[in-house]
Scaffold this motif. Structure first.
Motif, PDB file in Angstrom:
ATOM      1  N   PHE A  82       0.798  -1.230   0.000  1.00 44.27           N
ATOM      2  CA  PHE A  82       0.000   0.000   0.000  1.00 44.27           C
ATOM      3  C   PHE A  82       0.829   1.278   0.000  1.00 44.27           C
ATOM      4  CE2 PHE A  82      -2.424  -3.294   2.323  1.00 44.27           C
ATOM      5  CZ  PHE A  82      -3.499  -3.422   1.456  1.00 44.27           C
ATOM      6  N   GLY A  83       2.147   1.148   0.099  1.00 50.32           N
ATOM      7  CA  GLY A  83       2.983   2.336   0.171  1.00 50.32           C
ATOM      8  C   GLY A  83       3.042   2.895   1.585  1.00 50.32           C
ATOM      9  N   LEU A  84       3.916   3.884   1.788  1.00 47.93           N
ATOM     10  CA  LEU A  84       4.041   4.519   3.097  1.00 47.93           C
ATOM     11  C   LEU A  84       2.846   5.427   3.336  1.00 47.93           C
ATOM     12  CD1 LEU A  84       5.838   5.047   5.608  1.00 47.93           C
ATOM     13  CD2 LEU A  84       6.860   6.944   4.337  1.00 47.93           C
ATOM     14  N   ALA A 417       6.941  12.658  12.692  1.00 49.52           N
ATOM     15  CA  ALA A 417       6.739  11.409  11.955  1.00 49.52           C
ATOM     16  C   ALA A 417       5.331  11.316  11.389  1.00 49.52           C
ATOM     17  CB  ALA A 417       7.015  10.225  12.871  1.00 49.52           C
ATOM     18  N   THR A 418       4.348  11.864  12.098  1.00 50.85           N
ATOM     19  CA  THR A 418       2.966  11.801  11.620  1.00 50.85           C
ATOM     20  C   THR A 418       2.812  12.520  10.287  1.00 50.85           C
ATOM     21  OG1 THR A 418       2.299  11.881  13.952  1.00 50.85           O
ATOM     22  CG2 THR A 418       0.575  12.124  12.323  1.00 50.85           C
ATOM     23  N   VAL A 419       3.354  13.730  10.195  1.00 54.78           N
ATOM     24  CA  VAL A 419       3.273  14.495   8.951  1.00 54.78           C
ATOM     25  C   VAL A 419       4.074  13.815   7.851  1.00 54.78           C
ATOM     26  CG1 VAL A 419       3.924  16.681   7.863  1.00 54.78           C
ATOM     27  CG2 VAL A 419       2.791  16.679  10.095  1.00 54.78           C
ATOM     28  N   THR A 420       5.254  13.296   8.194  1.00 55.80           N
ATOM     29  CA  THR A 420       6.096  12.627   7.205  1.00 55.80           C
ATOM     30  C   THR A 420       5.382  11.435   6.583  1.00 55.80           C
ATOM     31  OG1 THR A 420       8.094  13.305   8.406  1.00 55.80           O
ATOM     32  CG2 THR A 420       8.321  11.495   6.839  1.00 55.80           C
ATOM     33  N   LEU A 429       9.626  15.997   8.059  1.00 57.12           N
ATOM     34  CA  LEU A 429       9.602  16.949   9.175  1.00 57.12           C
ATOM     35  C   LEU A 429      10.330  16.304  10.348  1.00 57.12           C
ATOM     36  CD1 LEU A 429       8.460  19.724  10.041  1.00 57.12           C
ATOM     37  CD2 LEU A 429       6.454  18.523  10.905  1.00 57.12           C
ATOM     38  N   GLN A 430      11.537  16.772  10.616  1.00 60.83           N
ATOM     39  CA  GLN A 430      12.377  16.156  11.636  1.00 60.83           C
ATOM     40  C   GLN A 430      12.203  16.851  12.985  1.00 60.83           C
ATOM     41  OE1 GLN A 430      13.074  13.616  10.424  1.00 60.83           O
ATOM     42  NE2 GLN A 430      13.713  13.829   8.306  1.00 60.83           N
TER      43      GLN A 430
END
Length: 504
Positions: A82-84, A417-420, A429-430
């Motif tokens: 399904f992809g990331l 990590a949620t936005v990434t 977004l680190q």
């Protein structure tokens, strides 16, 4: 027409497989109603690296539980399909919950046949459905958070129960316990002492020091130093590093209170109490009933201890060690039952064995038992699946950043990590750590994310609710070239690489 024994077994296997697939599909729908947070997002990024050949996850600094041998491979598999993104996380969570339910059902149905077998399986499913019915899906179904660890615990118990004298049981047990402890120390404090205590007891009761139980007890003890050695070898080979375990022994004066906290958290785990803004209302009575059923199953095993099977004794001992260690540790906080996650499937297995007899005689009684158990399991799941899909409040931020061509920046742990993941890694977004100066995070991150020679961070996302106001970003990074307001966030764009200003 009489069906042969072989055909009957094939039909039964097909029925269980079909039921498992149907359950997984239903759990995916239920999972879509719950949120996935930053911890799960980081696990998704680790699985993404696994999928792309970074098998050791070199450079990653992971939390005290890494979930390397179960959840991360499952998530990598779903990301391949399904992809990331959120969907892969929901599917992998559903697969994990299905496997745990299947393991609990395998313990529950042992020694039963026909209708009793089906009724016991449905009873396990009913208990596992309780927190989903109550609306606390995020506690047990979403993102790796000790739930999958129950598979190592129940798997080791099943192996000992079904094949105690097989010559490969001890080596397989050593592998399961070593892998389980490497990914989550809960296995060390629950499965290892339970196996050691029960197997030693059975060897002493049989007055046979050379029995298979003695070998299995010794195997469990050997797994402790072996897992520690494996962890050191992993780092030596260039694998990821892990944070030191967060928990510790609490002061003795707090233990009586922690016992009450433990009991309250078990209610929360079963969906029988409000938590984190979720008030189950009348649905909590179903969770309470399931918790009481699990308690009855535990008492039933304790009452008939000498006649109990290995699996029953192991599960009862596992519950005791899990609750006992939790009660004397610093983890015992109200509304935080994650470290008790294994109590749910263990309680489900004991409840099914205690409430449903191994043989149900009579066609009417069998039909009534199976129908009742199936309805008690299916209705809560169906209700949970009717809830609307969860809409991430961070989706507008991810969409805005992508629309404006901002691909690499800095933000809070809650957003990073949620936005990434929401952006499919098209935006990265680190996380920055908020201290006397903004610095690189040391938790659930990859080292090279902060290398200025490799990345150009041109923006920062302020989030006052997560202790990162715009004023602090401006204090450390200077005045931005442009500032934009996106919902509750402030996006500050710079004409320089902010990674050069981040404290190591």
């Amino acid at each position: 027409m009489r069906i042969s024994a072989g055909a009957g077994r094939r039909l039964a296997a097909a029925a269980w497989l079909g039921g498992g697939l149907a359950l997984t599909a239903l759990l995916v729908r239920i999972s879509l109603t719950a949120r996935v947070m930053s911890d799960g997002g980081n696990n998704a990024l680790q699985a993404w690296d696994l999928l792309h050949g970074h098998l050791l996850l070199h450079g990653w600094q992971i939390g005290d539980a890494n979930y390397y041998f179960l959840e991360l491979p499952l998530m990598a598999l779903t990301e391949a399909l399904f992809g990331l993104g959120d969907l892969a996380q929901h599917v992998s969570s559903a697969l994990t919950y299905t496997l745990i339910t299947a393991a609990a059902a395998a313990v529950a149905v042992a020694g039963s046949r026909g209708p009793a077998r089906a009724a016991r399986g449905a009873a396990v499913l009913a208990v596992m459905a309780a927190p989903l019915f109550a609306g606390t899906t995020f506690l047990v179904l979403e993102e790796p958070d000790h739930t999958g660890t129950a598979l190592f615990i129940l798997g080791s118990f099943l192996l000992i129960d079904r094949l105690p004298t097989w010559r490969l049981t001890a080596p397989l047990l050593l592998v399961i316990l070593t892998a389980g402890q490497f990914e989550d120390l809960t296995v060390r404090y629950v499965a290892v002492p339970a196996i050691t205590a029960v197997c030693a007891y059975r060897a002493l009761a049989a007055r046979s020091p050379r029995s298979p139980d003695t070998l299995l007890a010794g195997t469990a003890l050997v797994s402790v130093p072996l897992s520690a050695l494996f962890g050191r070898l992993w780092v030596h080979l260039g694998g990821f590093t892990t944070a030191r375990p967060r928990g510790g022994l609490s002061p003795v004066r707090q233990w009586p209170h922690h016992v009450l906290v433990t009991l309250a958290n078990i209610r929360v785990l079963f969906g029988g109490a409000p938590v984190a803004g979720v008030v189950p209302g009348w649905k909590c009575y179903f969770g309470l009933a399931c918790a009481l059923a699990g308690a009855f199953g535990f008492a039933w095993v304790a009452w008939r201890w000498r006649r109990a099977s290995r699996a029953e004794q192991l599960i009862a001992a596992g519950i005791v060690f899990n609750c006992g260690v939790f009660a004397v540790s610093t983890f015992a906080s109200p509304g935080e039952p994650h470290e008790l996650a294994a109590v749910l499937p263990c309680g489900a297995a004991l409840a099914a064995r205690a409430l449903v007899p191994a043989r149900i005689r009579g066609t009417k009684a069998a039909l009534a038992s199976v129908t009742a158990a199936a309805l008690i399991a299916a209705l809560p799941l169906a209700y949970a699946a009717t809830r609307p899909a969860y809409q991430s409040p961070k989706a507008p931020l991810a969409a805005w950043l992508e629309a404006h061509g901002l691909t690499y920046g800095l933000g809070t742990y809650d957003d990073g990590a949620t936005v990434t993941v929401l952006a499919g890694n098209r935006i990265q977004l680190q996380v920055v750590h908020v201290g006397y100066r903004l610095g690189r995070s040391q938790y659930e991150v990859r080292e090279d994310w902060y290398y200025p020679a490799q990345h150009d961070a041109t923006f920062a996302v302020a989030n006052p609710a997560q202790r990162l106001p715009a004023s602090l970003i401006q204090h450390d990074f200077g005045k931005p070239a442009a500032t934009y307001k996106v919902d509750n966030w402030t996006v500050m764009v710079y004409k320089k690489n902010l990674l050069q200003l981040v404290r190591p």
